[in-house]
Design a protein around this motif. Structure first.
Motif, PDB file in Angstrom:
ATOM      1  N   TYR A 179       0.987  -1.338   0.374  1.00 39.04           N
ATOM      2  CA  TYR A 179       0.072  -0.122   0.145  1.00 39.04           C
ATOM      3  C   TYR A 179       0.759   1.237  -0.144  1.00 39.04           C
ATOM      4  O   TYR A 179       2.029   1.298   0.307  1.00 39.04           O
ATOM      5  CB  TYR A 179      -0.925   0.029   1.102  1.00 39.04           C
ATOM      6  N   LEU A 202      -7.519   2.973  -4.453  1.00 39.58           N
ATOM      7  CA  LEU A 202      -8.613   2.717  -3.380  1.00 39.58           C
ATOM      8  C   LEU A 202      -9.737   3.900  -3.468  1.00 39.58           C
ATOM      9  O   LEU A 202      -9.358   5.137  -3.743  1.00 39.58           O
ATOM     10  CB  LEU A 202      -7.910   3.096  -1.958  1.00 39.58           C
ATOM     11  N   ASP A 204     -12.408   6.674  -3.919  1.00 45.55           N
ATOM     12  CA  ASP A 204     -13.095   7.764  -3.203  1.00 45.55           C
ATOM     13  C   ASP A 204     -14.495   7.531  -2.858  1.00 45.55           C
ATOM     14  O   ASP A 204     -15.163   6.759  -3.527  1.00 45.55           O
ATOM     15  CB  ASP A 204     -13.013   9.033  -4.074  1.00 45.55           C
ATOM     16  N   ARG A 205     -15.210   8.278  -1.773  1.00 40.95           N
ATOM     17  CA  ARG A 205     -16.533   8.366  -1.551  1.00 40.95           C
ATOM     18  C   ARG A 205     -17.006   9.775  -2.030  1.00 40.95           C
ATOM     19  O   ARG A 205     -16.115  10.813  -1.924  1.00 40.95           O
ATOM     20  CB  ARG A 205     -16.631   8.114  -0.084  1.00 40.95           C
ATOM     21  N   VAL A 210      -9.795   9.925  -0.991  1.00 41.33           N
ATOM     22  CA  VAL A 210      -8.588   9.357  -0.561  1.00 41.33           C
ATOM     23  C   VAL A 210      -7.232   9.777  -1.109  1.00 41.33           C
ATOM     24  O   VAL A 210      -7.080   9.550  -2.257  1.00 41.33           O
ATOM     25  CB  VAL A 210      -8.760   7.681  -0.512  1.00 41.33           C
ATOM     26  N   ILE A 213      -2.490   6.023   1.338  1.00 38.36           N
ATOM     27  CA  ILE A 213      -2.582   5.255   2.283  1.00 38.36           C
ATOM     28  C   ILE A 213      -1.123   5.032   2.875  1.00 38.36           C
ATOM     29  O   ILE A 213      -0.252   4.721   2.706  1.00 38.36           O
ATOM     30  CB  ILE A 213      -3.011   4.053   1.706  1.00 38.36           C
ATOM     31  N   ALA A 227      -6.959  11.923   4.162  1.00 37.31           N
ATOM     32  CA  ALA A 227      -8.126  12.393   3.121  1.00 37.31           C
ATOM     33  C   ALA A 227      -7.778  13.631   2.332  1.00 37.31           C
ATOM     34  O   ALA A 227      -6.814  14.531   2.918  1.00 37.31           O
ATOM     35  CB  ALA A 227      -9.453  12.240   3.550  1.00 37.31           C
ATOM     36  N   PHE A 233      -8.619   8.993   7.576  1.00 34.11           N
ATOM     37  CA  PHE A 233      -9.590   7.957   7.456  1.00 34.11           C
ATOM     38  C   PHE A 233      -9.132   6.485   7.680  1.00 34.11           C
ATOM     39  O   PHE A 233      -7.922   6.185   7.748  1.00 34.11           O
ATOM     40  CB  PHE A 233      -9.889   8.018   5.715  1.00 34.11           C
ATOM     41  N   ARG A 234     -10.134   5.590   7.727  1.00 36.47           N
ATOM     42  CA  ARG A 234     -10.077   4.064   7.831  1.00 36.47           C
ATOM     43  C   ARG A 234     -10.726   3.634   6.893  1.00 36.47           C
ATOM     44  O   ARG A 234     -11.879   3.764   6.664  1.00 36.47           O
ATOM     45  CB  ARG A 234     -10.573   3.790   9.249  1.00 36.47           C
ATOM     46  N   TRP A 235     -10.237   2.305   6.302  1.00 35.73           N
ATOM     47  CA  TRP A 235     -10.709   1.448   5.467  1.00 35.73           C
ATOM     48  C   TRP A 235     -10.605   0.153   5.699  1.00 35.73           C
ATOM     49  O   TRP A 235      -9.774  -0.463   6.228  1.00 35.73           O
ATOM     50  CB  TRP A 235     -10.132   1.905   4.171  1.00 35.73           C
ATOM     51  N   GLY A 240     -15.607   0.547   3.221  1.00 32.02           N
ATOM     52  CA  GLY A 240     -14.844   1.483   2.335  1.00 32.02           C
ATOM     53  C   GLY A 240     -14.319   2.564   3.184  1.00 32.02           C
ATOM     54  O   GLY A 240     -13.973   2.336   4.499  1.00 32.02           O
ATOM     55  N   ALA A 241     -13.915   3.610   2.765  1.00 30.33           N
ATOM     56  CA  ALA A 241     -13.150   4.748   3.415  1.00 30.33           C
ATOM     57  C   ALA A 241     -14.063   5.270   4.276  1.00 30.33           C
ATOM     58  O   ALA A 241     -15.033   5.894   4.040  1.00 30.33           O
ATOM     59  CB  ALA A 241     -12.379   5.630   2.523  1.00 30.33           C
TER      60      ALA A 241
END
Length: 371
Positions: A179, A202, A204-205, A210, A213, A227, A233-235, A240-241
């Motif tokens: 990562y 990874l 995005d939302r 994102v 990592i 972010a 953030f956690r994933w 997800g993120a």
């Protein structure tokens, strides 16, 4: 005495003090190593590694044994699952930074760089290591990510199309997932996962971009990073993120390590003199580490200020980090359970070379190849 000699002397002198410590009992355990900044723990939390500031010397610490010197280190960033290998950087004959690792006997091994990559001051940097050993990092000034093994040497990882720079920040203990991040034209960074050498972004939302990592659980099934709005953030595959609420909006949170079940993560909040160690939990969110351990009846010794929690064991029962003790840097290991509530560490006489190797590969899913 040279600067390097002084640094080695400090480590050697601290062995007698630190060896007397026993982190088997629950509580706060200071390493007693002036200038030490702990960066990583083994999977069980029985070993730690980091750097002694002010000189070219790293350290590896073991419960019930104490400290050994990692000569030549200018950074120590990672420790393999068993603690057999530590990884970071040292200086070559031309005083350039070079990705390096230290074996079970503390011997230094330099990895070199990649042909055609500018290396005026930085040849390469190492950020992650497994028990194989398999080592990941970047060449030049994050010009490209790499993976190194004894069989194949240093090999550049394929970057996403159009990427101008990339860095591998770490990898799963089984070596299957790497990562990090890649930089696209315009300077925008995207979190990247590599599996079998192939990169994928990874996702995005809609409300969360994102960007990097930077850390993970030992299996890399829990990912941590930054972010686009400077939040953490956690994933994981299921959620997800997800943004982490800093609790203090003006102070950014940096999560640096996660337990394997994802219920605890540790890191720091703020910068400079305002930096404090924090813990994130599923039920409590982000809290200062000193307040969190006080609620668990673990006393912080007088004179200590916790600056960063940099590592947590896979079972979430040991936390390592650094802070200031009476105004000077030192490091600590917190044991939240003690024995017999958790498995004991291996006897101090057991050599690192006898620790079992890595588990069989277990690749994770998730991500996209779209930029």
């Amino acid at each position: 005495m040279t600067r390097n000699g002084r640094a080695r002397g400090l480590v050697a002198a601290a062995v007698l003090v630190a060896a007397a410590g026993n982190a088997a009992a629950a509580g706060f355990h200071a390493l007693g190593l002036p200038g030490a900044q702990l960066a990583a723990l083994s999977a069980d939390g029985c070993l730690a590694a980091g750097l002694v500031s002010g000189g070219q010397a790293g350290f590896r610490w073991r419960v019930g044994t104490g400290v050994e010197t990692l000569d030549g280190a200018i950074s120590v960033r990672a420790l393999s699952a068993s603690g057999r290998y530590a990884a970071g950087s040292s200086l070559d004959a031309e005083r350039r930074e070079v990705a390096s690792y230290w074996d079970a006997d503390g011997r230094l091994h330099r990895l070199g760089g990649a042909a055609g990559v500018d290396s005026i001051s930085v040849v390469s940097q190492a950020f992650g290591v497994t028990d194989e050993p398999r080592i990941v990092g970047s060449v030049g000034n994050a010009a490209a990510a790499f993976v190194w093994t004894r069989a194949d040497g240093l090999r550049l990882l394929e970057g996403p199309e159009g990427a101008l720079a990339a860095r591998a920040e770490g990898l799963a203990d089984d070596g299957t997932t790497i990562y990090g991040w890649a930089e696209a034209p315009g300077g925008r960074r995207r979190g990247v996962l590599w599996s079998a050498g192939a990169p994928r972004f990874l996702p995005d939302r809609p409300d969360l971009a994102v960007r990097e990592i930077s850390a993970a659980s030992r299996s890399a099934r829990i990912l941590l990073g930054a972010a686009g709005d400077a939040s953490a953030f956690r994933w994981n595959v299921e959620t997800g993120a997800v943004a982490v609420d800093a609790a203090v909006p003006a102070q950014a949170v940096h999560l640096l390590s996660s337990s394997e079940d994802g219920r605890l993560a540790v890191g720091s909040r703020g910068q400079g003199n305002e930096r404090v160690a924090v813990v994130w939990s599923v039920n409590g969110g982000v809290q200062p580490l000193d307040r969190w351990i006080a609620a668990r009846d673990i006393a912080l010794p007088p004179g200590w200020r916790l600056g960063a929690a940099t590592a947590i064991s896979g079972d979430g029962q040991r936390i390592g980090g650094w802070g200031q003790h009476d105004g000077r840097f030192d490091s600590f290991v917190l044991d939240l359970a003690g024995e017999p509530a958790r498995p004991a560490c291996a006897p101090s006489g057991q050599g690192l070379s006898s620790v079992p190797g890595p588990a069989p590969p277990q690749p994770i899913q998730g991500g996209t190849t779209e930029p």
